[in-house]
Design an enzyme around this catalytic site. Structure first.
Site, PDB file in Angstrom:
ATOM      1  CG  HIS A 111      -3.972  -1.447  -1.620  1.00  0.00           C
ATOM      2  ND1 HIS A 111      -5.124  -2.109  -2.018  1.00  0.00           N
ATOM      3  CD2 HIS A 111      -4.331  -0.689  -0.548  1.00  0.00           C
ATOM      4  CE1 HIS A 111      -6.126  -1.781  -1.218  1.00  0.00           C
ATOM      5  NE2 HIS A 111      -5.681  -0.911  -0.311  1.00  0.00           N
TER       6      HIS A 111
ATOM      7  CG  MET B 123     -11.306   3.537   2.332  1.00  0.00           C
ATOM      8  SD  MET B 123      -9.746   3.416   3.206  1.00  0.00           S
ATOM      9  CE  MET B 123      -8.619   3.491   1.825  1.00  0.00           C
TER      10      MET B 123
ATOM     11  CG  ASP C 151      -6.376  -2.803   3.034  1.00  0.00           C
ATOM     12  OD1 ASP C 151      -5.279  -2.619   3.591  1.00  0.00           O
ATOM     13  OD2 ASP C 151      -6.993  -1.920   2.403  1.00  0.00           O
TER      14      ASP C 151
ATOM     15  CB  SER D 227      -0.896   0.009   1.237  1.00  0.00           C
ATOM     16  OG  SER D 227      -1.473   1.295   1.369  1.00  0.00           O
TER      17      SER D 227
ATOM     18  CG  ASP E 191      -5.163   2.496   0.943  1.00  0.00           C
ATOM     19  OD1 ASP E 191      -6.147   1.746   0.810  1.00  0.00           O
ATOM     20  OD2 ASP E 191      -4.058   2.110   1.372  1.00  0.00           O
TER      21      ASP E 191
ATOM     22  CG  HIS F  10      -9.371   0.410  -0.390  1.00  0.00           C
ATOM     23  ND1 HIS F  10      -8.766   0.160   0.821  1.00  0.00           N
ATOM     24  CD2 HIS F  10     -10.711   0.439  -0.138  1.00  0.00           C
ATOM     25  CE1 HIS F  10      -9.682   0.029   1.757  1.00  0.00           C
ATOM     26  NE2 HIS F  10     -10.869   0.204   1.211  1.00  0.00           N
TER      27      HIS F  10
ATOM     28  CG  MET G 220     -11.962  -2.759   4.951  1.00  0.00           C
ATOM     29  SD  MET G 220     -10.379  -2.313   4.174  1.00  0.00           S
ATOM     30  CE  MET G 220      -9.479  -1.537   5.536  1.00  0.00           C
TER      31      MET G 220
ATOM     32  CG  MET H 150      -8.173   7.197   3.000  1.00  0.00           C
ATOM     33  SD  MET H 150      -7.181   7.155   4.494  1.00  0.00           S
ATOM     34  CE  MET H 150      -6.512   5.498   4.410  1.00  0.00           C
TER      35      MET H 150
HETATM   36  C1  DX5 Z   1      -6.408   1.415   5.665  1.00  0.00           C
HETATM   37  C2  DX5 Z   1      -5.960   1.195   4.253  1.00  0.00           C
HETATM   38  C3  DX5 Z   1      -4.867   0.221   4.130  1.00  0.00           C
HETATM   39  C4  DX5 Z   1      -3.582   0.637   4.789  1.00  0.00           C
HETATM   40  C5  DX5 Z   1      -2.971  -0.610   5.351  1.00  0.00           C
HETATM   41  O1  DX5 Z   1      -7.569   2.138   5.682  1.00  0.00           O
HETATM   42  O2  DX5 Z   1      -7.027   0.739   3.459  1.00  0.00           O
HETATM   43  O3  DX5 Z   1      -4.622  -0.141   2.772  1.00  0.00           O
HETATM   44  O4  DX5 Z   1      -2.658   1.257   3.939  1.00  0.00           O
HETATM   45  O5  DX5 Z   1      -1.887  -0.277   6.135  1.00  0.00           O
HETATM   46  P1  DX5 Z   1      -1.231  -1.306   7.148  1.00  0.00           P
HETATM   47  O6  DX5 Z   1      -0.758  -2.480   6.345  1.00  0.00           O
HETATM   48  O7  DX5 Z   1      -0.146  -0.526   7.771  1.00  0.00           O
HETATM   49  O8  DX5 Z   1      -2.318  -1.704   8.134  1.00  0.00           O
HETATM   50 ZN    ZN Z   2      -6.603  -0.136   1.435  1.00  0.00          ZN
END
Ligand code: DX5
Ligand code: ZN
Length: 217
Positions: free
Chosen positions: A32, A67, A174, A7, A34, A65, A136, A36
């Protein structure tokens, strides 16, 4: 062997190129990414210019991903930016079937992510058309959180549902993935492991990627 998706949330944004190159030269399978929005989750990660910069250099599957609330308004933008797998949250989509169809119509693989409290069986009527189920294993919003043990049970329920409905969906996990749980996750049925802090905080991230994958055999 499980697929591994580092990620980039945990990468060094002061020198992103270096970390993208590192992933390119490693045994990692996917990037990956993310996204947000500060509304669906209590954190803001990064926006389109960063996704564009990463995707231009990334030589592996790009797995975004989302969010975010109202993902529908950005699906075509992610396609234009070269995303291969686009995952939306079950909890953020009122018309999930329509959203999934749209993602597929745009030519991307479609995934649905479920928060730790969301029951996997809610996917019963849509799993047949999904390419990916993202279980998750932390509450979304931040890297570096503690893995939630109930995830193993949810992977098992996902696997049963996928078999029962003859779905081709991959199971992705994840949050809090490390050398301590990677093998058990894969043995339970996880196909794709996302790893942020365990990779980027490692002394040798390339070796950590190798170890995370090889321990799942
Ligand atoms: C959390 C993200 C993850 C995050 C995981 O909301 O969706 O992808 O980057 O990070 P680690 O592996 O550090 O938990
Ligand atoms: Zn993620």
């Amino acid at each position: 062997m499980a697929l591994l998706a580092p990620s980039i949330l945990s990468a060094n944004f002061g020198n992103l190129d270096k970390d993208v190159d590192m992933i390119n030269s490693s045994e990692a399978d996917w990037f990956h990414i993310d996204i947000m929005d500060g509304v669906f989750v209590p954190n803001i990660s990064f926006g389109f210019p960063i996704v564009e910069a990463v995707n231009k250099k990334a030589k592996k599957i790009k797995d975004a991903h989302l969010m975010i609330v109202n993902p529908d308004q950005y699906l075509d933008t992610f396609k234009k930016l070269g995303v291969d797998y686009l995952t939306v949250h079950y909890e953020a989509c009122t018309h999930l079937h329509r959203t999934i169809q749209e993602i597929k119509k745009l030519g991307m693989k479609a995934g649905v992510a479920l928060n730790p409290h969301t029951n996997i069986n809610l996917l019963e009527d849509i799993i047949e058309i999904l390419d990916l189920v993202l279980v998750m294993s932390v509450n979304p919003g931040f890297g570096g959180q503690k893995f939630i043990e109930n995830t193993y049970k949810k992977i098992g329920v996902s696997k049963d549902l996928i078999i029962q409905k003859n779905s081709k969906a991959l199971i992705q996990v994840d949050g809090g993935v490390s050398l301590e749980n990677a093998k058990k996750l894969a043995d339970t049925g996880a196909d794709v492991l996302v790893a942020g802090s365990s990779v980027f905080n490692a002394q040798d991230p390339i070796q950590m990627i190798k170890d995370l994958k090889s321990c799942t055999i």
